[in-house]
Structures are given as structure tokens and as C-alpha cells.
Write a protein that holds these residues in place. Structure first.
Motif, PDB file in Angstrom:
ATOM      1  N   UNK A 312      56.798  26.135  66.843  1.00 52.24           N
ATOM      2  CA  UNK A 312      57.878  25.179  67.112  1.00 52.24           C
ATOM      3  C   UNK A 312      59.195  25.646  66.516  1.00 52.24           C
ATOM      4  N   UNK A 313      59.139  26.409  65.437  1.00 44.30           N
ATOM      5  CA  UNK A 313      60.354  26.957  64.828  1.00 44.30           C
ATOM      6  C   UNK A 313      60.929  28.100  65.656  1.00 44.30           C
ATOM      7  N   UNK A 314      60.063  28.862  66.322  1.00 38.81           N
ATOM      8  CA  UNK A 314      60.518  30.009  67.116  1.00 38.81           C
ATOM      9  C   UNK A 314      61.102  29.604  68.473  1.00 38.81           C
ATOM     10  N   UNK A 315      60.586  28.555  69.064  1.00 36.67           N
ATOM     11  CA  UNK A 315      60.951  28.214  70.440  1.00 36.67           C
ATOM     12  C   UNK A 315      62.452  27.976  70.633  1.00 36.67           C
ATOM     13  N   UNK A 316      63.147  27.244  69.748  1.00 34.65           N
ATOM     14  CA  UNK A 316      64.606  27.086  69.965  1.00 34.65           C
ATOM     15  C   UNK A 316      65.350  28.414  69.975  1.00 34.65           C
ATOM     16  N   UNK A 317      64.887  29.374  69.164  1.00 35.27           N
ATOM     17  CA  UNK A 317      65.538  30.683  69.161  1.00 35.27           C
ATOM     18  C   UNK A 317      65.232  31.437  70.445  1.00 35.27           C
ATOM     19  N   UNK A 318      64.007  31.313  70.960  1.00 36.17           N
ATOM     20  CA  UNK A 318      63.656  31.973  72.216  1.00 36.17           C
ATOM     21  C   UNK A 318      64.471  31.405  73.381  1.00 36.17           C
ATOM     22  N   UNK A 319      64.851  30.149  73.296  1.00 37.93           N
ATOM     23  CA  UNK A 319      65.605  29.531  74.387  1.00 37.93           C
ATOM     24  C   UNK A 319      67.010  30.098  74.519  1.00 37.93           C
ATOM     25  N   UNK A 320      67.481  30.854  73.517  1.00 43.81           N
ATOM     26  CA  UNK A 320      68.823  31.446  73.609  1.00 43.81           C
ATOM     27  C   UNK A 320      68.849  32.706  74.455  1.00 43.81           C
ATOM     28  N   UNK A 344      50.887  15.428  64.527  1.00 43.38           N
ATOM     29  CA  UNK A 344      51.526  14.763  65.662  1.00 43.38           C
ATOM     30  C   UNK A 344      52.989  15.175  65.777  1.00 43.38           C
ATOM     31  N   UNK A 345      53.688  15.240  64.649  1.00 46.94           N
ATOM     32  CA  UNK A 345      55.089  15.661  64.670  1.00 46.94           C
ATOM     33  C   UNK A 345      55.221  17.122  65.097  1.00 46.94           C
ATOM     34  N   UNK A 346      54.311  17.975  64.618  1.00 49.26           N
ATOM     35  CA  UNK A 346      54.362  19.390  64.995  1.00 49.26           C
ATOM     36  C   UNK A 346      54.136  19.567  66.489  1.00 49.26           C
ATOM     37  N   UNK A 347      53.201  18.802  67.042  1.00 48.02           N
ATOM     38  CA  UNK A 347      52.938  18.896  68.478  1.00 48.02           C
ATOM     39  C   UNK A 347      54.132  18.383  69.287  1.00 48.02           C
ATOM     40  N   UNK A 348      54.790  17.340  68.780  1.00 54.53           N
ATOM     41  CA  UNK A 348      55.970  16.809  69.456  1.00 54.53           C
ATOM     42  C   UNK A 348      57.106  17.842  69.441  1.00 54.53           C
ATOM     43  N   UNK A 349      57.292  18.505  68.301  1.00 61.34           N
ATOM     44  CA  UNK A 349      58.326  19.549  68.215  1.00 61.34           C
ATOM     45  C   UNK A 349      57.999  20.727  69.125  1.00 61.34           C
ATOM     46  N   UNK A 350      56.712  21.045  69.215  1.00 57.91           N
ATOM     47  CA  UNK A 350      56.292  22.131  70.107  1.00 57.91           C
ATOM     48  C   UNK A 350      56.591  21.781  71.559  1.00 57.91           C
ATOM     49  N   UNK A 351      56.328  20.563  71.939  1.00 59.48           N
ATOM     50  CA  UNK A 351      56.599  20.128  73.306  1.00 59.48           C
ATOM     51  C   UNK A 351      58.094  20.150  73.603  1.00 59.48           C
ATOM     52  N   UNK A 352      58.920  19.699  72.652  1.00 56.30           N
ATOM     53  CA  UNK A 352      60.368  19.723  72.850  1.00 56.30           C
ATOM     54  C   UNK A 352      60.890  21.148  72.956  1.00 56.30           C
ATOM     55  N   UNK A 353      60.301  22.073  72.167  1.00 58.89           N
ATOM     56  CA  UNK A 353      60.735  23.469  72.235  1.00 58.89           C
ATOM     57  C   UNK A 353      60.415  24.105  73.571  1.00 58.89           C
ATOM     58  N   UNK A 354      59.278  23.759  74.159  1.00 62.63           N
ATOM     59  CA  UNK A 354      58.905  24.325  75.456  1.00 62.63           C
ATOM     60  C   UNK A 354      59.824  23.850  76.572  1.00 62.63           C
ATOM     61  N   UNK A 355      60.370  22.655  76.439  1.00 60.33           N
ATOM     62  CA  UNK A 355      61.279  22.160  77.470  1.00 60.33           C
ATOM     63  C   UNK A 355      62.555  22.983  77.560  1.00 60.33           C
ATOM     64  N   UNK A 356      62.890  23.746  76.506  1.00 56.96           N
ATOM     65  CA  UNK A 356      64.119  24.531  76.495  1.00 56.96           C
ATOM     66  C   UNK A 356      63.957  25.893  77.159  1.00 56.96           C
TER      67      UNK A 356
END
Length: 567
Positions: A312-320, A344-356
Motif C-alpha cells: 500500500x505504501x508503494x502503490x501511490x509512487x507507482x501511480x506516478x 482492515x485499514x491496510x486492505x482499504x489502503x491497498x484498494x485505494x492504491x490500486x485505483x490510482x
């Protein structure tokens, strides 16, 4: 593979390196490519080096591999990289873009090819060495410029001294004439009075003008140098060549890759496909920060303990990265347990990161232990996937039911469900999934899915409807000889199918195998190679001949199976 006349002649030309000085300077630019290919095929590193150092075109692409074509030898690749550095100072070389994408592969192999890890280290070393060579050349050029400037200054000083001596001689002659001539004496008195009043004489004015002009020139030179030193330098100004490649990085080569990516010099390293192994999340983020954002198409992370929070920490950077279309995660310790706090919070952050990830077309998840979470992951993606690989994921019936009705199903071109157990509960979802993807699916892998003769019989009608299917992998399934023959007869009726990876029938194994063996037991259990394998092969070939399908390739070799050769 049929060779053209040009290729045959090129191989003959490069076979004798002693004759290269006679023909190399007369070769037209159109023949450089076949000569280079012949040099790679014949393992002629000296010819490779000479051709690349004089490469007449702006772009050179060496990566990629066609069917039946082996990768270039290690010595040839080393000669190519050395020639690239030498070509930077060779006026005959027009090369500006070197594309090695697709050249990397696993270590070893026939012909001693250079593997991906070794090639990455060699590329990074080449970039650093080119930078050092450029600095040495700049220092030599700066020393020559300093010497030229010093010589010009000495010449100016000599001319200035000669001019001042000439002026002094003229002044003495004028003073002597003034003492003789009374009118000159009166004029001299007037000049003295004017001088005492602060008005400069004509001679002094001339001297002052010359002096001010000289000081002005010195200030311009000094000021220009100061501006050049103080102005912000463009990082691309020193780049003479862009090198595009797939980078394979592990914990041992990470520091060298980081140094090469942060080095400013004549060679700029760009990455199309990044593969990392056994590297922490912080190190991966550092690499991503150094990569040019326009060129990265895929990221492959293997054997790294990312965890759900790390991903989840990597996904926002990959979206750039605007053209990133592939994300592969293999054995990255993504173990989701709802009973642990924060999951639950980690899974939610993971889902938000994939949307980017707006351009994602390929998603590969291997052994990530996320049972029942496929809907959360795939429904977050903004556009349908074309390639979905989910081996060793322990997919639940709910996961397969969602996948069969998701917006990804009609767009799938490659689907890998290997090592996910299929049974009577999941079979309807698989049949619906194949029906949805029948018009687009080109590669399907159901290896190790515990398909028995009965389950396969129920699945074959859905398989036969996949009209675009080119390759089918069914290895390590417990099929009898009768079940295998039914699979091959169905494959014959699929005109687009070109490759079938079939399982060894249970009759080919030595005695003692369980009635319903697992894929691991089928992989480890010894085969009766003396009798049964020959019988199986002859029966399958007879079925192929009767069906008139000479263009369908059958193999049980799991290790050398390569679906990509069908493209």
C-alpha cells in the motif's frame, strides 16, 4: 529457419576478422544490421565491436528473441558495451539510442548467454565508466584551453609593452621640438595650465581609453565565466546516448544500480521493466525515485517481505509512472488475517492504491495468501485487465464466482489459475469464466488444478468454445490415458491452438502412486521412461495425424514450456 542470401553472405564476411579493415570502411549503412546479426550468430565479438563503434544509424536495438533464435553470447554483449563507450568519441558513430529491452534472461543456458542480473551490473558499470572517461576528457580539454588562454594573454602583454615604448619615444621627440620652437613653448605652457586645472591632455585621453577598453574586456571574460559557473546546469545537456534496458536488481547489485541511475554523464540509463528480488520497501522506493517516469512499463517484485502495508505504501509512487501497465508480485508475504489489528485499514489502503493505477493491464499475484479478497483487489482497478496470473493463491469459490462475472472476464487474453484446486463447486464458475472470455482468451494455464477425467469431461465443451486460444497448459493433473486422449481430440478441433502442454497419464508413472495424487506428488514421482512414455507419444502422434493437425505442438516438458513463443 531459412536464411536469406544476405544473411549467408554476412556470415561469410564476418567469419574472417583479419579481412575487416578491407571491407568495413566500404560497407553501406543498409548492411550494418545483417552484419551485426551474423556476428552475434557466429559469436564474433571483434566484429561486433567494430560495427557498433561505427554504427551509422541513430538507433540500435539488440533485445528481443524470435522463435528458434538464441540470445547473443556473453562475449559479444561485452564487446558491444565496450564499443558503445568507444563510440562516444568516434566521429563515425551516429548512435544516440541503444535499446537492449528483452535481451535479459535467466542466468546460464545454451551458448553462455549473459543473464539479466549480470547484464544489469555490466550496464551500470558502463554508465559509470563513461562518466569517468568524460570527466578525464573534460579535464584534458580544460587544461588545453587554459594553456591557450595563457599564451594569448602573454601575447597581448608583449604587444602592449611594445606599444607603450613607441608612445614614449614619440613623446620625447615632441618635447625636444617644443624646447626649440617658441610657439611650442607657449603651447606647452598652455597645456601645463590646462593640466593643472584638471583637464586631461590628448595623449592621456588616448592612454585612458586604451586602459578602460582593456579592463572592460577582462571584466567581460571574468563575468562570463562567473555566469557559467553560477547558472543551473541542465541534466540532459551532457547526455550523448540513451540506453534503454530491463533492469534486474537484487540486494548485492542495488548500490551499483543506484549509483548508475544517479550519475550525470554521456550515457543515461532508462528502464522499461524493473525486476527486484530480496529488497526492502525503502530500497524499492529509492530506485523508483531515480527512474525516468516516462519509460517504465512494468514492475516485478519477488521474494521481498512487502506485506500488505508495504505494498500500500508503494502503490501511490507507482501511480506516478504514466505508462506503467504491468505489476507482478511473487512470494511477497502478503498475508492478510482479519483477526489481527490494522488489517482492515491496510486492505482499504491497498484498494485505494490500486485505483490510482490507471493504465494497468497485467496483474500477477503468486502465493500471496489472500483467500476471499479477490473482489476487493480486482474491483478497485479502473479498467479491465488483459493478463491475470493467480497461481498458488488458494482461490475460494467466492473468488472464482466474482472473477467469472467481473468486468475483467471479457477482456482477458492470458489467464493463469495454476495450482488452485478445482472441484464440483468451482467448476460452474470456471465454465462461465471461459464463456465470458471465449472471444479474447489466447493463453490459458490450468496446470496442477486437480482435474480428473470426470471434471475435465465437464470442462472440455467450454474449452472448445475458446476460438482465440493459442496455448493451453494442463500439466500435473491426474488424468488417465483415456482422459488425455479426450483432451488431445478436443485440442485438434480448436483451429487457433498451436501448443498444448499435457500431463503424463497415470499409466506412465511407476507403481505406488495414490489414486488421486496431488500436483506435488505427480511432479516428484518417478516415470516409467522405458516403456510407457514411448507408448503415450506414439498414440498422441497417431491422433494428431488422423486429425490432420501437423501445426499443433504437443509437449509434456514443463520446464521448457514457453507460451510467449506463440506470439
Amino acid at each position: 529457419m531459412m536464411l536469406s542470401l544476405v544473411s549467408l553472405c554476412a556470415r561469410e564476411v564476418v567469419s574472417d576478422h583479419s579481412s575487416s579493415p578491407n571491407w568495413l570502411r566500404w560497407v553501406p549503412r543498409e548492411l550494418y544490421r545483417p552484419l551485426l546479426e551474423a556476428s552475434f550468430a557466429g559469436c564474433r565479438p571483434l566484429a561486433v565491436g567494430e560495427l557498433v563503434q561505427r554504427w551509422p544509424e541513430r538507433t540500435l536495438r539488440v533485445g528481443g528473441r524470435k522463435r528458434g533464435q538464441t540470445r547473443p553470447n556473453r562475449l559479444c554483449i561485452q564487446a558491444l558495451l565496450l564499443a558503445v563507450v568507444r563510440g562516444l568519441s568516434d566521429q563515425r558513430c551516429a548512435l544516440q539510442v541503444l535499446d537492449l529491452c528483452g535481451l535479459q534472461g535467466d542466468e546460464g543456458g545454451i551458448g553462455d548467454p549473459m543473464g539479466g542480473w549480470s547484464l544489469t551490473v555490466a550496464l551500470c558499470t558502463m554508465v559509470v565508466q563513461a562518466r569517468a572517461a568524460a570527466l578525464r576528457a573534460n579535464r584534458r580539454e580544460g587544461e588545453r584551453e587554459r594553456k591557450r588562454f595563457s599564451a594569448m594573454e602573454r601575447e597581448k602583454d608583449v604587444k602592449r609593452e611594445r606599444g607603450q615604448s613607441y608612445i614614449r619615444v614619440e613623446e620625447e621627440q615632441e618635447e625636444e621640438e617644443e624646447r626649440v620652437d617658441d610657439r611650442s613653448e607657449v603651447a606647452g605652457n598652455e597645456r601645463e595650465s590646462a593640466g593643472s586645472a584638471g583637464i586631461p591632455t590628448e595623449e592621456e585621453q588616448i592612454k585612458g581609453i586604451r586602459r578602460r577598453m582593456e579592463f572592460g574586456r577582462k571584466r567581460e571574460v571574468a563575468g562570463g565565466a562567473g555566469v557559467k559557473e553560477n547558472e543551473e546546469k541542465d541534466p540532459e545537456s551532457d547526455v550523448l546516448m540513451h540506453v534503454r534496458a530491463d533492469l534486474f536488481v537484487n540486494s548485492r547489485s542495488w548500490e551499483r544500480v543506484r549509483m548508475a541511475l544517479s550519475t550525470l554523464g554521456p550515457l543515461k540509463l532508462q528502464c522499461r521493466y524493473l525486476r527486484v528480488e530480496e529488497i526492502s520497501v525503502s530500497s524499492i522506493r529509492t530506485l523508483l525515485d531515480l527512474l525516468p517516469h516516462q519509460g517504465l512499463h512494468g514492475v516485478d517484485v519477488r521474494y521481498s517481505s512487502l506485506g500488505v502495508a508495504g505494498l500500500a505504501e508503494l502503490l501511490p509512487q507507482l501511480s506516478t509512472f504514466p505508462v506503467l501497465n504491468s505489476l507482478r508480485l511473487h512470494y511477497c508475504n502478503l498475508d492478510l488475517r482479519r483477526d489481527e489489528p490494522g488489517q482492515e485499514d491496510a486492505l482499504r489502503n491497498l484498494s485505494l492504491g490500486l485505483t490510482q493505477l490507471k493504465q494497468l493491464q497485467r496483474l500477477s499475484l503468486t502465493a500471496l495468501r489472500l483467500p476471499g479478497q479477490l473482489r476487493v483487489l480486482l474491483s478497485s482497478l479502473p479498467q479491465p485487465l488483459q493478463i491475470l496470473e493467480l497461481p498458488y493463491l488458494s482461490l475460494s469459490p467466492a473468488d472464482l464466482a466474482y472473477l467469472s462475472s467481473s468486468h475483467h472476464a471479457p477482456s482477458l487474453q492470458q489467464l493463469d489459475l495454476s495450482e488452485n484446486r478445482l472441484d464440483e463447486l468451482t467448476l460452474p464458475s470456471i465454465r462461465r469464466l471461459l464463456s465470458q472470455a471465449s472471444g479474447s482468451l489466447q493463453h490459458l494455464s490450468l496446470s496442477g488444478c486437480s482435474l480428473t477425467d470426470g471434471l475435465l469431461g465437464l470442462l472440455l465443451p467450454s474449452l472448445s468454445c475458446c476460438g482465440a486460444l493459442k496455448s493451453l497448459a494442463m500439466a500435473l493433473n491426474p488424468l488417465s490415458m483415456a482422459g488425455l486422449l479426450g483432451l488431445v481430440r478436443t485440442a485438434i478441433k480448436m483451429p487457433s491452438l498451436r501448443q498444448l502442454l499435457y500431463p503424463n497419464p497415470l499409466e506412465d508413472y511407476q507403481a505406488g502412486l495414490p489414486d488421486l495424487p496431488s500436483s506435488a506428488q505427480l511432479l516428484d514421482w518417478p516415470l516409467d521412461e522405458d516403456t510407457e512414455l514411448q507408448t503415450t507419444s506414439s498414440q498422441l502422434n497417431r491422433v494428431l495425424k488422423e486429425g490432420g493437425r501437423s501445426n499443433l505442438y504437443l509437449t509434456y516438458d514443463l520446464l521448457n514450456y514457453d507460451k510467449d513463443l506463440m506470439n
